[in-house]
Design a protein around this motif. Structure first.
Motif, mmCIF file in Angstrom:
data_model
loop_
_atom_site.group_PDB
_atom_site.id
_atom_site.type_symbol
_atom_site.label_atom_id
_atom_site.label_comp_id
_atom_site.label_asym_id
_atom_site.label_seq_id
_atom_site.Cartn_x
_atom_site.Cartn_y
_atom_site.Cartn_z
ATOM 1 N N SER A 131 0.939 -1.355 -0.180
ATOM 2 C CA SER A 131 0.015 0.045 -0.394
ATOM 3 C C SER A 131 0.728 1.366 -0.296
ATOM 4 N N ALA A 132 2.008 1.106 0.431
ATOM 5 C CA ALA A 132 3.275 2.929 -0.409
ATOM 6 C C ALA A 132 3.958 2.442 -1.493
ATOM 7 N N SER A 133 3.318 1.605 -2.258
ATOM 8 C CA SER A 133 3.914 1.742 -3.740
ATOM 9 C C SER A 133 5.200 0.969 -3.641
ATOM 10 N N TYR A 134 6.065 0.784 -5.109
ATOM 11 C CA TYR A 134 7.120 0.086 -4.731
ATOM 12 C C TYR A 134 8.257 0.679 -3.844
ATOM 13 N N ALA A 135 8.231 1.846 -3.844
ATOM 14 C CA ALA A 135 9.233 2.237 -2.294
ATOM 15 C C ALA A 135 9.027 1.492 -1.110
ATOM 16 N N GLY A 136 7.607 1.547 -0.897
ATOM 17 C CA GLY A 136 7.725 1.209 0.396
ATOM 18 C C GLY A 136 8.395 -0.908 0.069
ATOM 19 N N ALA A 137 8.084 -1.129 -0.605
ATOM 20 C CA ALA A 137 8.382 -2.705 -0.524
ATOM 21 C C ALA A 137 8.712 -3.305 0.136
ATOM 22 N N GLN A 138 9.923 -3.095 1.183
ATOM 23 C CA GLN A 138 10.546 -3.031 1.858
ATOM 24 C C GLN A 138 10.306 -3.393 3.412
ATOM 25 N N LEU A 139 8.831 -2.443 3.648
ATOM 26 C CA LEU A 139 7.863 -2.368 4.659
ATOM 27 C C LEU A 139 7.192 -3.129 4.529
ATOM 28 N N PRO A 140 6.253 -3.605 6.224
ATOM 29 C CA PRO A 140 5.391 -4.406 6.002
ATOM 30 C C PRO A 140 4.081 -3.749 5.582
ATOM 31 N N PRO A 254 11.548 -9.435 1.281
ATOM 32 C CA PRO A 254 11.444 -8.076 2.279
ATOM 33 C C PRO A 254 11.352 -8.544 3.750
ATOM 34 N N GLY A 255 12.114 -8.256 4.100
ATOM 35 C CA GLY A 255 11.936 -8.025 6.079
ATOM 36 C C GLY A 255 13.425 -8.548 6.844
#
Lengths: 493, 110
Positions: A131-140, A254-255
């Motif tokens: 839900s945070a676009s590709y830039a937030g792909a490393q975040l849950p 990720p994570g």
């Protein structure tokens, strides 16, 4: 003692062979013969008579000799290849920086993953929902409740969908030793969705859960015990079967998880509904075209709210650092004309076609080497430290843009200051003319080539008759003015 | 190479050592205490500038002794003239590495 000296002599022989490889081919035979002869006599000496006659020390000196030869090797025209300002030295320096950048990337685990994308072999229909676009792909970013709804509501879009929630749990590792591991609580189908064969089914634990360890955790906490699979681990007091150990490539999710606890839906349901995790899904072929570009938007209306989620192709995500770099390259190329003049000067004066070709090839080589320097350096800087995805993306684009812009400026300035024939840096700048006497004349700076190839006139002010720097070739009759450059003094020892 | 050439102290030591009869690289190293990575490049420079000359030992002589042929150096006439000029600059050089001629001079003085 004799045996030690024999080993020392053998090692010295090997060193001399290695050193001879550094010597240019034309001189190799003579230098190798001289080193070998000297080494022979050195080995014949009695150590008591010649205390400094250590064959190994002598052979190490051969490397210094070889380095000196390499640096001062005379070309057919009588000048050293690696003299300061020479094109070879420029290329060597840039290559060294590029190698250092690549090595730095390889030493940093996250940067290595970004440099050598390991997700590119993932199925092409595999997407990550964020839900945070590709830039937030490393975040849950996906709550458990959304995942649970999608399991039933998105049958037409996704063939399979999996979720995992990053947490930290105490694991009983060995005798009286407990470690706190970052463990992902995952749906049982996670690795089947990811396309990783093997550990996809829940194990035989009493609670139906199974533990998958990353290879790094297996090495760190269990010292690479080959009989670990099949044993039971104690996680927060609950016995769980260790079902498999993931290869390094498959463990990069990720994570930065050290282990995955595969549980059934009932066990996952015990988590808070708002607990945020990562979602991976396989897109149905008929739902929409294969995600080449990477991003598809999925919206869902629920109680008047329209949350927006993005499906990011995992294969595309793997190439994100490369995409960022090319974006920065595009920006730098567009910004370059605003920061420096692009023309390289007027070089039409009696220059052969091969000279022009060599000059342009050298320019192209510098551009390519600069790209090879900046690419790994930007990745190491942005992806090396554990930064959030968006910060790393911004940092990579910013550093790559600035580095490329300044590097391109340097390339053009460096090219303008080189002799078009020998490609060495011009020297001895001299100011010529006066600005107040500029009518029908010019004032500016003159530089000349040490080898007497010509003069470069650089105007102080661009005029209609002298708008850019101009190269003036000198014929061979001028060479008598430049004899001293051919033989440096022996006092340089 | 001009006679008044300014040799560095290291180059002057090596030239003097060859003049004193240390005619191959290892012997120069032993005499001067300089490492191999310094001596051989310096000798190459001196040779290039015409101060010394090198020649390879005859293969037959080396074969007879069952060893590799050796490379010998000797000071040229220009090298000797340069050394004379260098003694003015480094007066202790002759005492550090006495050549046979200088030893003879000292004996004559005594």
């Amino acid at each position: 003692m004799k045996r030690l000296r024999f080993h020392s002599a053998s090692l010295a022989q090997i060193n001399i062979r290695a050193a001879s490889l550094l010597v240019p081919h034309s001189d190799r035979l003579e230098w190798t013969a001289e080193w070998n002869a000297e080494l022979y006599h050195l080995c014949q000496c009695r150590p008591s008579h010649t205390p400094h006659a250590d064959p190994l020390e002598f052979s190490l000196g051969a490397f210094r000799d070889a380095f000196w030869i390499r640096c001062n090797h005379l070309r057919s025209d009588g000048l050293p290849i690696l003299k300061a300002g020479s094109p070879a030295r420029c290329g060597l320096l840039l290559t060294t920086f590029a190698v250092i950048g690549f090595l730095a990337c390889l030493c940093l685990p996250r940067a290595r993953t970004a440099l050598l994308p390991i997700h590119s072999f993932r199925p092409t229909d595999l997407v990550m929902i964020s839900s945070a676009s590709y830039a937030g792909a490393q975040l849950p970013t996906i709550p458990l409740e959304n995942y649970q709804e999608w399991q039933t509501d998105t049958d037409k879009l996704f063939s399979q969908i999996a979720w995992y929630y990053p947490s930290a749990k105490n694991v009983y590792v060995s005798h009286q030793r407990t470690a706190r591991l970052s463990i992902a609580l995952a749906s049982g189908n996670l690795f089947r969705v990811l396309g990783v064969p093997g550990p996809s089914a829940p194990g035989r634990s009493p609670n139906g859960a199974s533990l998958i360890l990353s290879r790094a955790a297996w090495r760190t906490w269990y010292h690479g015990d080959p009989n670990l699979v099949g044993r039971t681990a104690n996680i927060d007091g609950q016995p769980v079967l260790i079902a498999a150990i993931l290869p390094d490539n498959d463990g990069q999710l990720p994570g930065q998880m050290e282990a995955w606890l595969l549980e059934d839906q009932h066990a996952l349901g015990q988590l808070p509904p708002k607990a945020k995790g990562f979602v991976f899904a396989r897109i149905r072929g008929s739902a929409f075209p294969a995600p080449r570009g990477g991003i598809r938007v999925m919206t869902e209306t629920r109680a008047g709210v329209t949350p927006c989620f993005e499906c990011i192709s995992v294969a595309w995500l793997a190439h994100q650092p490369t995409s960022n770099f090319f974006f920065a390259l595009l920006l730098a190329s567009m910004a370059l004309p605003a920061t420096t003049a692009l023309p390289l000067g007027d070089y039409r004066d009696r220059l052969a076609l091969t000279v022009h070709a060599r000059r342009w090839a050298f320019l192209a080589m510098k551009f390519l080497l600069v790209l090879a320097v900046v690419y790994p350096a930007s990745i190491a800087l942005a992806w090396g430290p554990s930064l959030a995805g968006s910060t790393a993306v911004f940092l990579q684009v910013a550093t790559a843009f600035l580095a490329l812009l300044f590097a391109f400026r340097w390339i053009l300035q460096d090219q303008r200051r080189r002799c078009p024939e020998c490609l060495r840096l011009l020297s001895n700048p001299a100011r010529v003319g006066q600005a107040s006497c500029n009518f029908l004349s010019w004032n500016g700076t003159e530089l000349f080539c040490d080898r007497g190839h010509g003069l470069l006139h650089i105007p102080e002010l661009a005029t209609s008759w002298f708008s850019t720097q101009r190269w003036l070739c000198l014929d061979s009759s001028w060479l008598c003015l430049f004899p001293e450059t051919r033989s440096p003094s022996p006092g340089m020892v | 190479m001009p006679v008044d050439a300014k040799l560095s102290h290291t180059a002057a030591m090596i030239l003097q050592a060859i003049h004193a009869g240390h005619i191959y690289g290892f012997s120069v190293m032993q005499m001067t205490g300089l490492p191999s990575g310094t001596v051989y490049p310096a000798m190459r420079r001196l040779e290039r500038d015409g101060l010394i000359l090198s020649r390879w030992e005859q293969q037959s002589i080396a074969d007879a002794d069952q060893r590799p042929p050796r490379k010998y150096y000797r000071v040229t006439r220009t090298g000797k003239a340069t050394l004379e000029a260098v003694y003015q600059r480094y007066p202790l050089l002759e005492k550090m590495i006495p050549s046979p001629q200088s030893a003879l001079k000292v004996e004559q003085r005594v």
